[in-house]
Design an enzyme around this catalytic site. Structure first.
Site, short mmCIF file in Angstrom:
data_model
loop_
_atom_site.label_atom_id
_atom_site.label_comp_id
_atom_site.label_asym_id
_atom_site.label_seq_id
_atom_site.Cartn_x
_atom_site.Cartn_y
_atom_site.Cartn_z
N ASN A 394 60.02 35.17 16.81
CA ASN A 394 60.05 35.41 18.21
C ASN A 394 61.57 35.72 18.78
O ASN A 394 61.80 36.88 18.85
CB ASN A 394 59.46 34.37 18.88
N ASP A 395 62.15 34.62 18.80
CA ASP A 395 63.64 34.65 19.58
C ASP A 395 64.58 35.75 18.69
O ASP A 395 65.15 36.43 19.41
CB ASP A 395 64.22 33.42 19.44
N VAL A 396 64.35 35.78 17.58
CA VAL A 396 65.05 36.67 16.84
C VAL A 396 64.80 38.22 16.93
O VAL A 396 65.57 39.04 16.43
CB VAL A 396 64.97 36.48 15.20
N ALA A 435 63.71 28.93 21.98
CA ALA A 435 64.90 28.93 22.82
C ALA A 435 64.41 28.48 24.31
O ALA A 435 65.16 28.59 25.14
CB ALA A 435 65.45 30.20 22.85
#
Lengths: 465, 102
Positions: A394-396, A435
């Site tokens: 997700n965040d990456v 995050a």
């Protein structure tokens, strides 16, 4: 009994073999040979120790018994452990190294004659300093790794535990450890030694609880480094070259890995260590963005998109490990390849819960390692690819890291997934990632969300291909 | 004047840090997990200290407080040595190149 000069040379040889063991890991072809060098180095070190003591009395039998007992437990774990549990296993192993260092230090403190360090109550100053540093670092490694293990295993919540005055408290405890070592060295008091150990156990525990689940790659690498420094400290006490070399190797190895992991998140080491990341931002961003339209699809749509693609890039993340979807994923890729579709894998440095976590899982699912690429190697290819298949990451992939300076992940290197013609995003819900921020990718025109369990969705797509 | 042997050990230590630095940077990122498990295994060479501790008792009393801690450390380190090397071996055996295409 062999002379101490000869045994010192053999210890040096085993230290060199350990260097070669790490050197072998520069490529998968040489790595297996490297591991054999490591085993050989260990055999030499243990044999030389027996020969240099030369005491083959009944105590010797007990040493063998304990090696056998520990060895069979270790071998049993090594064969039984599933690859998805590798982060827990490594954390658990670190705790054992730490505890072993503590036990050796205790033993040396109680019976310095056996180690040639002077007599009890009057240990050589240098040895005492080295021993107490080794013991303190070992104790921190132990309790820190236990917490990391519990968090990874899910026994303890992965979310950061913070409280008021946490950092000043930790600072005071760390300072008091230094003061304790000073007084221990000047008084040689046994009570102070126990107190030092207790304080070190406590600080190891306190240092890790504020760090959240997705920061575990940094924590594990850091504890890896600590276990090395602890071993080096004991190595100085025992005047043993093999231990000093190994400690330095492991210490710098863990430090480099922590550095790589921090760089992968564009955060400073201290920012990670102080912890609390992702715990506070949850409330802010989400309310405004909820209204945006999201395109969601099913396995049939996804299969259609991929069948008509000529190249597909897979982006795996921790969610793939949780869903154990790596085998299903490889079967899907096999089907794609039969249709002459080019498939490659893109791995972000901090994907998963430890360095290289995704690579091991893909290797377990028989994915050839030359189809798996690191971020820098593959990031330019997204623009030319037809489909990006994001599974459990997700965040990456969040483009916000490139566009919004206000975002907590701004500046973090991300995979340019949005440049693909279309993006398939397998996820259970729209909830934000670690995050605590929304992923803009969800709302892009060319993104199709596939709301399902990663493994089930992948299997369904394969059926529809 | 004679140099304290501690200085020699310190030299070995510092130089090994540099060796470690360059060797570890050359490790390919896809092998970072095996790197961690193998460093785990080799740092258990601390077993040499544990063996000395375990054999510190004399022939009448094999078990004293000091040697008991030694024996415990032997068992812990042995778990790591066997577990670490074997799990690394298992992982490395899985890394294969593309050969049986289709």
């Amino acid at each position: 009994m062999i002379s101490s000069n000869l045994s010192a040379i053999f210890y040096l040889v085993s230290g060199v073999l350990f260097i070669l063991a790490l050197r072998g890991l520069s490529s998968p072809e040489t790595s297996r040979q490297g591991n054999l060098f490591g085993i050989l180095g260990m055999i030499i070190a243990i044999t030389v120790t027996f020969l240099s003591i030369g005491n083959f009395s009944s105590g010797f039998i007990f040493v063998l018994i304990f090696i056998l007992v520990g060895g069979s437990i270790g071998a049993f774990i090594a064969y039984k452990i599933p690859m998805t549990a590798m982060p827990e296993l490594v954390a658990g192993f670190h705790s054992l190294v730490g505890l072993a260092a503590v036990f050796v230090a205790i033993s040396a403190f109680l019976n310095p004659e056996a180690f040639n360090l002077g007599v009890s109550g009057n240990i050589k100053l240098g040895s005492l300093i080295e021993m107490s540093i080794g013991a303190a670092v070992g104790a921190i490694t132990f309790s820190g790794s236990v917490i990391a293990f519990l968090k990874l295993q899910g026994i303890m919540s992965g979310s950061p535990i913070t409280f008021k005055g946490q950092h000043p408290l930790n600072a005071i405890i760390l300072l008091s450890i230094i003061v304790l070592i000073y007084f221990l060295c000047s008084t040689q008091s046994t009570n102070l030694f126990w107190f030092l150990l207790a304080t070190s156990f406590l600080i190891g525990f306190l240092l890790i609880i504020p760090i959240g689940g997705a920061d575990m790659p940094v924590v594990i690498s850091m504890l890896n480094s600590y276990s090395g420094w602890a071993a080096a400290g004991i190595g100085f006490t025992l005047e043993n070259t093999a231990l000093i070399i190994t400690g330095a190797l492991v210490g710098s190895s863990g430090a480099i890995l922590s550095y790589i992991m921090c760089k992968g998140m564009n955060r400073s080491f201290f920012n990670v260590i102080l912890g609390g990341f992702g715990a506070t931002e949850n409330t802010s961003g989400s309310s405004t963005k909820e209204q945006k339209p999201v395109k969601s699809g099913n396995a049939d749509d996804a299969a259609f998109l991929m069948k008509n693609a000529s190249s597909v890039i897979i982006v795996p993340g921790y969610g793939m490990a949780v869903a154990q979807a790596q085998h299903a994923l490889r079967e899907m890729v096999d089907t794609l390849k039969k249709n002459d579709i080019k498939v490659s894998y893109a791995i972000h440095p901090v994907a998963g819960r430890m360095p290289g976590h995704m690579n091991v899982l893909l290797a377990e699912a028989n994915v050839p390692y030359d189809e798996v690429f690191e971020l820098e190697e593959i990031n330019n290819d997204f623009a030319n690819a037809d489909v990006a298949f994001v599974i459990g990451a997700n965040d990456v992939t969040n483009p916000v890291a490139k566009t919004d300076p206000q975002s907590p992940i701004y500046g973090m290197p991300v995979l340019d997934v949005e440049k693909c013609k279309s993006v398939l995003f397998v996820k259970r819900s729209l909830s934000p990632g670690y995050a605590g921020i929304d992923n803009d990718l969800f709302y892009k025109e060319n993104t199709l969300m596939l709301f399902a369990d990663a493994k089930k969705m992948t299997e369904d797509i394969t059926k529809n291909l | 004047m004679e140099i304290d042997p501690l200085i020699f050990r310190l030299s070995i230590f510092i130089l090994s840090i540099f060796v470690g630095y360059y060797v570890v940077w050359s490790v390919t990122p896809s092998l970072h997990t095996p790197l961690m498990s193998v460093t785990n295994a080799i740092s258990s060479v601390i077993i040499v200290g544990a063996i000395i501790a375990g054999l510190s008792g004399n022939s009448e009393t094999i078990f004293n407080t000091s040697s008991i801690f030694g024996f415990l450390a032997i068992a812990l380190a042995a778990i790591n040595i066997f577990g670490g090397f074997l799990v690394t071996q298992r992982m490395l055996a899985m890394y294969k190149k593309k050969k049986k295409d289709k």
